[in-house]
Write an enzyme that holds these catalytic residues in place. Sequence first.
Site, short mmCIF file in Angstrom:
data_model
loop_
_atom_site.label_atom_id
_atom_site.label_comp_id
_atom_site.label_asym_id
_atom_site.label_seq_id
_atom_site.Cartn_x
_atom_site.Cartn_y
_atom_site.Cartn_z
N GLU A 131 19.98 -21.80 -27.98
CA GLU A 131 19.40 -21.53 -29.29
C GLU A 131 20.44 -21.64 -30.38
O GLU A 131 21.53 -21.08 -30.23
CB GLU A 131 18.77 -20.12 -29.29
CG GLU A 131 17.62 -20.01 -28.29
CD GLU A 131 17.06 -18.60 -28.16
OE1 GLU A 131 16.00 -18.45 -27.52
OE2 GLU A 131 17.67 -17.65 -28.71
N HIS B 259 12.23 -17.99 -31.65
CA HIS B 259 12.76 -16.65 -31.37
C HIS B 259 12.43 -15.68 -32.50
O HIS B 259 13.32 -15.05 -33.10
CB HIS B 259 14.26 -16.70 -31.12
CG HIS B 259 14.74 -15.60 -30.24
ND1 HIS B 259 15.74 -15.76 -29.31
CD2 HIS B 259 14.36 -14.30 -30.12
CE1 HIS B 259 15.96 -14.61 -28.67
NE2 HIS B 259 15.13 -13.71 -29.16
N ARG C 179 13.85 -14.18 -22.18
CA ARG C 179 15.08 -14.95 -22.36
C ARG C 179 14.84 -16.37 -21.87
O ARG C 179 14.22 -16.60 -20.83
CB ARG C 179 16.25 -14.33 -21.58
CG ARG C 179 16.82 -13.06 -22.21
CD ARG C 179 17.59 -13.37 -23.48
NE ARG C 179 18.24 -12.21 -24.06
CZ ARG C 179 17.70 -11.43 -24.98
NH1 ARG C 179 16.47 -11.67 -25.40
NH2 ARG C 179 18.38 -10.42 -25.48
#
Length: 319
Positions: free
Chosen positions: A267, A286, A238
């Site tokens: 994000e 990601h 994370r």
Amino acid sequence: MKIILLDGYELNKDLNWDLLNQLGECTFYSRTPVADKNEILKRITDAEIVITHKTPLDDDIISKAPKLNYIGIMGTGYDVVDIDSAHKNNVTVTNIPTYASDAVAQFTFSLLLEVTGQVGLHNQLVHHNKWSKVPDFTFWDKPLFELKGKTLGLIGYGHIAQKVAKLGHAFSMNVIFYNHRPRNTTEQWIKQVSLDELLQQSDVISLHVIQTPETINLINKDTLKKMKTGAILLNTARGKLVNESDLANALNNEKIYAYATDVVQKEPINNDNPLLKAKNCYITPHIAWAPLETRERLLDITINNLKKYLAKDPVNVVS
């Protein structure tokens, strides 16, 4: 029964949701504005079942959705849902604990191999005709490193970290790990240590803990000072585990050799994120979880979680 999928874009584009349609009256949203609580509530007000990936469901939303009985999180982390509120309002919450373990472990080592082997950079240089112009049979523009004999430190020792540990061992690395509570392992080649020991001993540190109030900003100016000068830091967990300003300073001051991450605090990434201008910083958007096979598994488990809940035999319940 009304089922709402709040943010299925990443799966909808190439996967088939017919099985979910068979379980109830489904409404699919590719995206839901995550900051618009009124819109989120509007979409789920009449739903008994809500499936979410990254759309947050806090107490303001859960407590005002009178028909809501079940929230299915399409992922391992459950910080997008207020679990206490869900329990208070008798809403069952499930997640998907291990669907991406192999893919994320693979991607973690992809990041490490990119930092140490510089395949992408040298491929680009060859295609830009740099090799054809040198007088020798070889050239390199950045340092290259062997992994053999280096110490790999894993912060957290869940399913993904255990797979990363085996990859590290296969590359003849010394493998150590820190976990917030003791973990038994029968392997002789890995050792559990304190966090301070891990920070001080590791040539490569890889983050594998969930995001909690205790782990936010785990990597900060104080923990960075304890790391070896020239260490490599990896993050496929994370973004909020890392204080990005502190880390950017450590990179620019060459305290840390490189940071390779698939996640950032906000994000999609903000244009003013300090990591974008930091030295030796590798950022991917990601995607560690995103191979087709992994997303197919995610969809299958999402549907099975709901089926088991409807059969009054729930699995993967977040407690």
